[in-house]
Design a protein around this motif. Structure first.
Motif, PDB file in Angstrom:
ATOM      1  N   TRP A 137       0.958  -1.500  -0.059  1.00 54.80           N
ATOM      2  CA  TRP A 137       0.131   0.462   0.075  1.00 54.80           C
ATOM      3  C   TRP A 137       0.749   1.299  -0.237  1.00 54.80           C
ATOM      4  N   ARG A 138       2.298   1.129   0.594  1.00 56.51           N
ATOM      5  CA  ARG A 138       2.909   2.494   0.922  1.00 56.51           C
ATOM      6  C   ARG A 138       3.475   2.641  -0.665  1.00 56.51           C
ATOM      7  N   VAL A 139       4.401   1.656  -0.690  1.00 54.37           N
ATOM      8  CA  VAL A 139       4.870   1.786  -2.284  1.00 54.37           C
ATOM      9  C   VAL A 139       4.180   2.281  -3.404  1.00 54.37           C
ATOM     10  N   ALA A 140       3.230   1.275  -3.738  1.00 49.35           N
ATOM     11  CA  ALA A 140       2.346   2.262  -4.169  1.00 49.35           C
ATOM     12  C   ALA A 140       1.814   3.806  -4.527  1.00 49.35           C
ATOM     13  N   GLN A 141       1.825   4.781  -3.190  1.00 47.06           N
ATOM     14  CA  GLN A 141       1.405   5.613  -2.893  1.00 47.06           C
ATOM     15  C   GLN A 141       3.301   6.308  -4.149  1.00 47.06           C
ATOM     16  N   GLY A 142       3.631   5.692  -4.369  1.00 44.36           N
ATOM     17  CA  GLY A 142       4.818   6.539  -4.718  1.00 44.36           C
ATOM     18  C   GLY A 142       5.911   7.542  -3.841  1.00 44.36           C
ATOM     19  N   GLY A 143       7.326   8.006  -4.847  1.00 44.88           N
ATOM     20  CA  GLY A 143       7.498   9.348  -3.424  1.00 44.88           C
ATOM     21  C   GLY A 143       8.690   8.021  -2.792  1.00 44.88           C
ATOM     22  N   SER A 144       9.428   8.819  -1.775  1.00 47.27           N
ATOM     23  CA  SER A 144      10.610   8.286  -0.718  1.00 47.27           C
ATOM     24  C   SER A 144       9.794   7.500   0.177  1.00 47.27           C
ATOM     25  N   VAL A 145      10.119   6.592   0.442  1.00 45.89           N
ATOM     26  CA  VAL A 145       9.962   5.178   1.319  1.00 45.89           C
ATOM     27  C   VAL A 145      10.788   5.363   2.280  1.00 45.89           C
ATOM     28  N   ARG A 198      11.184   5.488  -4.707  1.00 40.99           N
ATOM     29  CA  ARG A 198      12.482   4.622  -3.938  1.00 40.99           C
ATOM     30  C   ARG A 198      12.457   4.586  -2.529  1.00 40.99           C
ATOM     31  N   TRP A 199      13.578   3.740  -2.144  1.00 36.57           N
ATOM     32  CA  TRP A 199      13.812   3.691  -0.844  1.00 36.57           C
ATOM     33  C   TRP A 199      15.313   4.679  -0.043  1.00 36.57           C
ATOM     34  N   VAL A 200      14.213   4.676   0.781  1.00 31.32           N
ATOM     35  CA  VAL A 200      15.170   6.369   2.138  1.00 31.32           C
ATOM     36  C   VAL A 200      16.197   4.830   3.440  1.00 31.32           C
ATOM     37  N   TRP A 201      16.943   3.920   3.301  1.00 32.94           N
ATOM     38  CA  TRP A 201      17.283   3.540   4.419  1.00 32.94           C
ATOM     39  C   TRP A 201      17.834   4.305   5.948  1.00 32.94           C
ATOM     40  N   ARG A 202      17.205   3.732   6.764  1.00 34.87           N
ATOM     41  CA  ARG A 202      18.094   4.680   7.737  1.00 34.87           C
ATOM     42  C   ARG A 202      18.785   2.808   8.691  1.00 34.87           C
ATOM     43  N   THR A 203      19.350   3.036   9.027  1.00 33.75           N
ATOM     44  CA  THR A 203      19.444   1.285  10.227  1.00 33.75           C
ATOM     45  C   THR A 203      18.697   1.298  11.454  1.00 33.75           C
ATOM     46  N   ASP A 204      19.034   0.198  11.844  1.00 34.33           N
ATOM     47  CA  ASP A 204      18.802  -0.360  12.967  1.00 34.33           C
ATOM     48  C   ASP A 204      19.167   0.927  14.032  1.00 34.33           C
TER      49      ASP A 204
END
Length: 334
Positions: A175-183, A242-248
């Protein structure tokens, strides 16, 4: 309870499904009907049943009154709603003897702990607790094993996903990815995760009931990376995400709650839960468990959301504003 010999008979069963109207039980009923079995459900009758073939219904409450089960012989039981030992005992007492073969849907949460980075199988230690979700399920397993002399099937799923999931714990991602933008993407891109489609689990439970397969099995999906999961979601919906990764460490420092703050996320070095999504499925595969491609699951979830937009919710997830702040802080630090 007498032993049930292993059988490969394909004759239709008189199958009792305990539960059967919400999520996994609903898929179990559908799978059993598709296989040509005669299905009866036992539950409290609070939800409408919508299936392509008639299903018999017995109304009761396994915490109080199981008398509706008396006088109805069954070949097998698939138990999707048992949580406590007393619930197992009450149903067993109400069923006719010789008792049917019992497939009990338990949970991997019965295990004592999930060590970081260590895959686990059915030999992993079970919790000694008697309370809490995992503790009660563990004691329910023991009760059923004692009643049947071990001639039952214990299925321990990991995270069950797919259409009709009332929790949104995985559905959030399509659902979130379908909204697009920075995830906002949690942890390492290569972090390993597992999910199992409710349809695959349901079909397998029916197969186990037909074959009267005894034993304990971990029902987990294929292991894949978190990035692969997100990429599959993007492929399924075609959104420009697009993916914005944050560490644990960054997520914990920001106060994000593991598992619920961002679904599927558990800090990999957590002493108790770091390895929860690292179950081995060798034994289950040998007993017939098969998994469809994840993209099929994702497409089904997206189809459900299009049919009913109100399902695209997961109340405990980190708010979009909080996610935006984490995304922006990630961007400014690189």
């Amino acid at each position: 309870m007498p032993s049930n010999p292993i059988s490969t008979s394909t004759a239709p069963l008189k199958l009792l499904v305990l539960g059967g109207t919400v999520f996994l039980g609903r898929h179990v009923v559908s799978a059993a009907l598709a296989a040509g079995h005669d299905v009866t459900v036992f539950n409290r009758g609070r939800r409408a049943m919508e299936f392509h073939r008639p299903v018999s219904a017995l109304i009761g409450d396994r915490d109080a009154d199981t008398s509706a089960l008396r006088g109805h012989p069954f070949d097998a039981v698939i138990d999707c709603s048992g949580y406590r030992p007393a619930q197992i005992s009450r149903v067993a007492e109400a069923l006719e003897t010789p008792w049917p073969h019992w497939v009990f849907v338990s949970t991997i949460s019965v295990l004592e702990r999930f060590a970081p980075g260590q895959a686990y199988d059915e030999s992993a230690p079970v919790t000694a607790a008697s309370t809490g979700y995992g503790g009660e399920k563990a004691r329910a397993e023991e009760t059923l094993q004692a009643l049947t002399g071990g001639q039952c099937t214990i299925v321990r799923p990991g995270l069950i996903v797919g259409r009709h999931d009332p929790t949104g714990r995985f559905s959030y991602w399509p659902w979130r990815v379908a909204q697009g933008g920075s995830v906002l993407a949690p942890g390492r891109p290569a972090r390993l995760v597992q999910v199992i489609d409710a349809r695959d689990l349901a079909e397998w439970c029916v197969q186990l009931a037909v074959a009267r397969t005894p034993g304990t099995f971990h029902a987990v999906g294929p292991t894949q990376s978190m990035q692969s999961v997100l990429d599959t979601c993007r492929e399924a919906c075609g959104a420009p995400a697009r993916w914005v990764w944050r560490t644990d460490a960054e997520l914990l420092a920001a106060g994000v709650t593991p598992w619920t703050g961002l679904p599927l996320w558990l800090p990999e070095d957590d002493a108790d839960f770091g390895g929860m999504l690292l179950g081995r499925r060798d034994k289950a595969e040998q007993a017939g468990l098969r998994s469809r491609p994840l993209i099929d699951t994702v497409r089904d979830i997206l189809s459900e959301q299009r049919d009913d937009p109100t399902r695209a919710t997961f109340a405990q997830t980190l708010t979009r504003d909080a996610q935006t702040r984490l995304i922006e802080s990630a961007s400014s630090s690189h």
